[in-house]
Design an enzyme around this catalytic site. Structure first.
Site, PDB file in Angstrom:
ATOM      1  N   HIS A 290      22.996  -8.654 -51.808  1.00  0.00           N
ATOM      2  CA  HIS A 290      22.610  -8.019 -53.068  1.00  0.00           C
ATOM      3  C   HIS A 290      21.876  -6.706 -52.824  1.00  0.00           C
ATOM      4  CE1 HIS A 290      23.415 -12.033 -54.747  1.00  0.00           C
ATOM      5  NE2 HIS A 290      23.471 -11.438 -55.924  1.00  0.00           N
TER       6      HIS A 290
ATOM      7  N   GLY B 247      20.307 -15.809 -67.980  1.00  0.00           N
ATOM      8  CA  GLY B 247      20.904 -15.196 -66.817  1.00  0.00           C
ATOM      9  C   GLY B 247      19.903 -14.910 -65.725  1.00  0.00           C
TER      10      GLY B 247
ATOM     11  N   LYS C 117      16.538  -6.736 -56.089  1.00  0.00           N
ATOM     12  CA  LYS C 117      16.556  -8.132 -56.542  1.00  0.00           C
ATOM     13  C   LYS C 117      15.278  -8.814 -56.072  1.00  0.00           C
ATOM     14  CE  LYS C 117      19.499 -12.250 -56.542  1.00  0.00           C
ATOM     15  NZ  LYS C 117      19.409 -12.375 -58.020  1.00  0.00           N
TER      16      LYS C 117
END
Length: 261
Positions: free
Chosen positions: A147, A84, A151
């Protein structure tokens, strides 16, 4: 019904101390057909822990700088891998594919599998799929991803995956590049992903969001996807864990696991 550990899929989570890793651990523990056998953190020997725990699937939610090495280590320890962590490029994916081919050639069966998913949110996967199908019908296409500011990569893996699929669909349809008369200030036009402009927003309060914009003369199509909580990613993560063992080799994108025909 409680499934015994002997029949449950044994799962190790790499990056278990992180936000996504911790949520994945909880989701695996709550699933009757899965068993969490290892939580792997920074500094741990991934291969040794995977091997000693008997994990059949390793899920990587670490950081881009470490994830490729983690994948190779888990494969060498005999596990399938679900990834992921974003930030992958063609060279990294190519090295993993070569590793998988070597393992398959050295064994008796079809070999292990690696599933890299830029996004596990079902709404995000559907948005990407719809965008790829719509791309051939519009003169212009751009992507905006939004986001949280923690991040570490930009543009996001989801946005890159979306833009690449749009570009491939446009190329297949024989479309010209999107019209753009910009001569100065290209830095304000976002990243160029295979000819599709991608814009990244980082803002406190956001989780993960994407807008895909298509335009023709006199009309616009907007596909918008919003993930408000990381819990929304867990059904996709668990689906990938359950499916990766039946998919030898390299699979990129959860859409390849879903029935989207």
């Amino acid at each position: 019904m409680i499934v015994s550990s002997s029949s449950a899929v044994r799962v190790a989570v790499v990056g278990a101390a992180g936000r996504m890793g911790g949520q994945t651990c909880a989701a695996v523990e709550a699933a009757e057909d899965l068993e969490l056998v290892a939580r792997i953190g920074a500094g741990d020997d991934v291969a040794a822990v995977v091997r000693e725990s008997g994990a059949q699937v390793a899920v990587d939610f670490s950081v881009p700088a470490a994830t490729e090495a983690n994948v190779h280590a888990a494969l060498d320890a005999g596990a399938d891998v679900v990834v992921g962590t974003t930030g992958w490029d063609d060279d990294s994916r190519g090295r993993v594919a070569e590793h998988l081919e070597r393992l398959a050639a050295a064994g008796d069966g079809p070999g292990p599998g690696v599933l890299i998913a830029p996004n596990f949110g079902l709404s995000a996967v559907l948005a990407m799929t719809f965008a790829a199908r719509a791309a051939r019908y519009f003169e212009s296409a751009e992507v905006v991803e939004l986001h949280h500011p923690d991040k570490v990569d930009a543009p996001s893996g989801t946005a890159r995956h979306t833009a690449a699929a749009i570009a491939a669909a446009r190329a297949e349809a024989g479309l010209e590049p999107s019209p753009d008369a910009t001569q100065n200030g290209w830095d304000a036009r976002g990243a160029d992903v295979d000819g599709v402009r991608v814009h990244a927003v980082r803002l406190r309060g956001l989780v993960a969001h994407e807008e895909i914009l298509f335009g023709n003369a006199g009309e616009q199509l907007t596909i918008r996807q919003d993930s408000f909580d990381r819990a929304s990613f867990m059904p996709g993560v668990l689906l990938a864990v359950r499916e990766v063992g039946s998919r030898p080799g390299l699979t990129v994108g959860l859409e390849n696991v879903l029935d989207l025909s």
